[in-house]
Design an enzyme around this catalytic site. Structure first.
Site, PDB file in Angstrom:
ATOM      1  N   ARG A 110      13.492   8.151  -3.838  1.00  0.00           N
ATOM      2  CA  ARG A 110      14.557   7.180  -4.072  1.00  0.00           C
ATOM      3  C   ARG A 110      15.351   7.526  -5.319  1.00  0.00           C
ATOM      4  O   ARG A 110      14.789   8.006  -6.293  1.00  0.00           O
ATOM      5  CB  ARG A 110      13.988   5.766  -4.275  1.00  0.00           C
ATOM      6  CG  ARG A 110      13.261   5.230  -3.069  1.00  0.00           C
ATOM      7  CD  ARG A 110      12.735   3.822  -3.301  1.00  0.00           C
ATOM      8  NE  ARG A 110      11.874   3.420  -2.198  1.00  0.00           N
ATOM      9  CZ  ARG A 110      10.552   3.507  -2.204  1.00  0.00           C
ATOM     10  NH1 ARG A 110       9.925   3.964  -3.265  1.00  0.00           N
ATOM     11  NH2 ARG A 110       9.844   3.130  -1.163  1.00  0.00           N
ATOM     12  N   SER A 179       4.824   9.985  -9.238  1.00  0.00           N
ATOM     13  CA  SER A 179       3.540   9.310  -9.052  1.00  0.00           C
ATOM     14  C   SER A 179       2.402  10.254  -8.692  1.00  0.00           C
ATOM     15  O   SER A 179       1.783  10.142  -7.627  1.00  0.00           O
ATOM     16  CB  SER A 179       3.686   8.236  -7.990  1.00  0.00           C
ATOM     17  OG  SER A 179       4.847   7.523  -8.256  1.00  0.00           O
ATOM     18  N   ASP A 232       4.449   5.511 -10.840  1.00  0.00           N
ATOM     19  CA  ASP A 232       4.975   4.318 -10.145  1.00  0.00           C
ATOM     20  C   ASP A 232       4.273   3.028 -10.576  1.00  0.00           C
ATOM     21  O   ASP A 232       4.879   1.963 -10.628  1.00  0.00           O
ATOM     22  CB  ASP A 232       4.942   4.466  -8.615  1.00  0.00           C
ATOM     23  CG  ASP A 232       3.590   4.870  -8.064  1.00  0.00           C
ATOM     24  OD1 ASP A 232       2.670   5.101  -8.860  1.00  0.00           O
ATOM     25  OD2 ASP A 232       3.463   4.957  -6.827  1.00  0.00           O
TER      26      ASP A 232
HETATM   27  P1  ADP Z   1       5.125   5.260  -1.008  1.00  0.00           P
HETATM   28  O1  ADP Z   1       3.734   4.823  -1.287  1.00  0.00           O
HETATM   29  O2  ADP Z   1       5.192   6.473  -0.175  1.00  0.00           O
HETATM   30  O3  ADP Z   1       5.991   5.277  -2.204  1.00  0.00           O
HETATM   31  P2  ADP Z   1       5.568   2.716   0.259  1.00  0.00           P
HETATM   32  O4  ADP Z   1       5.120   1.933  -0.907  1.00  0.00           O
HETATM   33  O5  ADP Z   1       6.769   2.247   0.984  1.00  0.00           O
HETATM   34  O6  ADP Z   1       5.819   4.217  -0.048  1.00  0.00           O
HETATM   35  O7  ADP Z   1       4.358   2.736   1.266  1.00  0.00           O
HETATM   36  C1  ADP Z   1       4.443   3.420   2.469  1.00  0.00           C
HETATM   37  C2  ADP Z   1       3.088   3.400   3.083  1.00  0.00           C
HETATM   38  O8  ADP Z   1       2.721   2.066   3.404  1.00  0.00           O
HETATM   39  C3  ADP Z   1       3.044   4.154   4.386  1.00  0.00           C
HETATM   40  O9  ADP Z   1       2.656   5.491   4.153  1.00  0.00           O
HETATM   41  C4  ADP Z   1       1.990   3.411   5.177  1.00  0.00           C
HETATM   42  O10 ADP Z   1       0.736   3.959   4.921  1.00  0.00           O
HETATM   43  C5  ADP Z   1       2.010   2.017   4.616  1.00  0.00           C
HETATM   44  N1  ADP Z   1       2.713   1.119   5.543  1.00  0.00           N
HETATM   45  C6  ADP Z   1       4.032   0.996   5.720  1.00  0.00           C
HETATM   46  N2  ADP Z   1       4.306   0.094   6.685  1.00  0.00           N
HETATM   47  C7  ADP Z   1       3.119  -0.360   7.122  1.00  0.00           C
HETATM   48  C8  ADP Z   1       2.707  -1.291   8.128  1.00  0.00           C
HETATM   49  N3  ADP Z   1       3.573  -1.945   8.872  1.00  0.00           N
HETATM   50  N4  ADP Z   1       1.409  -1.485   8.279  1.00  0.00           N
HETATM   51  C9  ADP Z   1       0.509  -0.818   7.544  1.00  0.00           C
HETATM   52  N5  ADP Z   1       0.826   0.073   6.610  1.00  0.00           N
HETATM   53  C10 ADP Z   1       2.104   0.298   6.394  1.00  0.00           C
HETATM   54 MG    MG Z   2       5.991   4.126  -3.911  1.00  0.00          MG
END
Ligand code: ADP
Ligand code: MG
Length: 517
Positions: A110, A179, A232
């Site tokens: 992002r 992160s 993060d």
């Molecule tokens: P990141 O950790 O990659 O920065 P996010 O905080 O958006 O990104 O988390 C994304 C992760 O959250 C995905 O990899 C998935 O494991 C989990 N996730 C996203 N949507 C769902 C959902 N509907 N149900 C369960 N887990 C989810």
């Molecule tokens: Mg994240």
């Protein structure tokens, strides 16, 4: 006579065929029953191995607090790295001006800009863009990865609208959310210790990631300054604290998992430098790497770990975070398919491939409340091409999702309560002191109840797993309540959606070179 003989022959043939058919049906029923029996046996064994009753969770809480202490005492004193972040003051709302953030840490990348207006104006305007990271870059070279980030950043900067204004003489300053575990040497420099969450860009290890990104930006002819390198969790903590002074802890439950918190600087025995004036320091725990013999480890965890990109590392993360939960479920299903034939005589080929069952799909199945478990059938069909599952088998699949989800959520809760215990906010303290012999004899009374003041503790939470997987969220909150008992009334877990991006931008403001008057 001849005719009746022939008829008798037909009857006998029919009866024999009927018997044979009945035998086939019976054999099939017996087979299905024995398949179900074996599958149930695998299920029950897995369930028992994953159990997290309260006494066991309390052991995990204590182990977390003990390991935190050990990690603060000496370098390498614990699997918890307990990294000092050099962030010794958190935002307070007075920050002003235009700041950027870059957030790399999981599935998405992002870029964000925000115009801060001080206590009166707060966040006047904010814009962000999200780009999926091309998978090949996660395994490529450092230059490719940082060039990609720089390219996206400068193209975003080029589209800065008129509502965003720099002060005269101010350059654009960036909070860089990165992160992965880094050893920081200043608020805006740090070398990468290792990759996690599926990244493996080998030549970046040991590199100063700030210098790498700064170099890529400059090669594109842009002048920007990275004011703060933040994890993060730290971004989430800062973003939460900007609005609420009771935020002491931040936890990420997304692709990976991690936590940070505000520690008394004097408690960081391994800190060689001068103590910060504020007397405080944010500690990035890297709790994904937490390990304790009290964690309920199963064959699934062993297999997953052995086949992972970082075997032997980040065992806690592999039990609780979004990148791995679906794969834990898949591995139990593989065993059931191989030993009980629940998906037919052949194990579906794709089921044998790691990470093919993603946590959002697991969550879809887990939330299926239709009487015939339509969604479970649908996911099995679309992801693995498995048709014609019986309701009994679908119920077993659902039960596996529940076990894996519940274990992860309850362990995450134990982790949070472990931090609360370490900072004396879990209700086990009397008059601000941890009871002697608590936490295996460690009574770090200096850290107790001495930071912050209202008696409330807010945990800022971010991550797609917590946000979108409501059964996970509910199990976690329930376990926190069970563990804290009465003290739960003073602890608040607040979702701070994408707080890490805005938090990093605010930290860039509070650590900027140029301070607007
Ligand atoms: P990141 O950790 O990659 O920065 P996010 O905080 O958006 O990104 O988390 C994304 C992760 O959250 C995905 O990899 C998935 O494991 C989990 N996730 C996203 N949507 C769902 C959902 N509907 N149900 C369960 N887990 C989810
Ligand atoms: Mg994240």
């Amino acid at each position: 006579m001849g005719q009746s003989k022939a008829m008798a022959g037909v009857y006998i043939a029919c009866a024999a065929a009927a018997c044979a058919a009945a035998a086939v049906v019976l054999t099939q029923r017996v087979k299905v029953r024995s398949q179900k029996y074996t599958a149930r046996k695998i299920l029950v064994e897995f369930q028992e191995a994953c159990e997290t009753p309260l006494p066991r969770l309390r052991q995990v809480v204590d182990a977390m607090a003990v390991e935190m202490h050990a990690g603060l005492v000496s370098e390498g004193g614990s699997k918890l790295k307990m990294l000092p972040t050099f962030i010794d003051h958190l935002p307070d709302g007075n920050e002003k001006g235009l700041y950027y953030a870059v957030d790399l840490g999981g599935t998405n990348f992002r870029v964000l800009r925000t115009q801060l207006g001080g206590l009166e104006g707060r966040v006047i305007k904010q814009e962000y863009e999200e780009v999926a990271i091309p998978p090949e870059l996660m395994l490529g070279t450092s230059e490719q990865l940082f060039d990609f980030i720089a390219k996206e950043l400068v193209s975003f900067v080029a589209r800065e609208g008129e509502d965003f204004r720099l002060h005269e003489g101010q350059s654009r300053e960036i909070g860089f959310t990165f992160s992965f575990p880094c050893k920081q040497t200043a608020v805006n420099s740090g070398t990468l210790l290792q990759w996690t969450k599926g990244f493996k860009v080998n030549d970046a290890i040991g590199q100063d990631v700030v210098a790498a990104l700064q170099g890529s930006i400059e090669r594109r002819g842009y002048k920007m300054r990275i004011a703060a390198l933040v994890n993060d969790t730290v971004g989430t903590l800062a973003g939460g604290r900007y609005w609420n002074n009771d935020v002491m802890i931040a936890v990420i439950l997304g692709t990976g998992t991690n936590a940070c918190y505000v520690e008394r600087a004097e408690s960081i025995s391994k800190w060689g430098g001068e103590l910060p004036k504020s007397g405080q320091m944010v500690i990035n725990m890297e709790w994904g790497n937490f390990w304790s013999s009290h964690l309920p480890r199963t064959y699934v965890d062993e297999l997953l770990d052995n086949e992972s990109l970082n075997p032997g590392e980040y065992g806690f993360e592999k039990m609780i975070s979004g990148m791995y939960l679906g794969d834990c479920v898949r591995r139990v299903l593989v065993r059931m398919a191989q030993q009980a034939g629940i998906f037919g005589p052949h194990v579906p080929h794709k089921l044998l491939e790691a990470f093919t069952l993603q946590t959002p799909d697991m969550s879809k199945m887990h939330h299926d409340d239709s009487s015939d478990l339509k969604m479970v059938a649908e996911v099995l069909k679309t992801v693995y091409g498995i048709h014609n599952t019986t309701l009994g088998i679908r119920k077993i699949v659902l039960a596996v999702c529940d076990i894996v989800c519940q274990r992860g959520a309850r362990l995450a809760a134990a982790g949070i309560v472990g931090i609360l215990k370490k900072i004396g906010r879990d209700g086990s303290t009397a008059n601000g002191f941890i009871r002697r012999n608590d936490v295996n004899g460690i009574h770090d009374e200096l850290t107790v109840n001495s930071i912050g003041g209202s008696g409330k503790t807010v945990v800022a939470m971010d991550g797609g797993l917590y946000e979108h997987y409501s059964k996970f969220r509910n199990y976690m909150q329930q376990a926190v309540r069970e563990l804290l008992g009465d003290a739960a009334k003073n602890v608040f877990i607040e979702l701070s959606k994408d707080g890490s991006g805005i938090g990093a931008a605010i930290l860039a403001a509070s650590h900027a070179e140029y301070v607007p008057t």
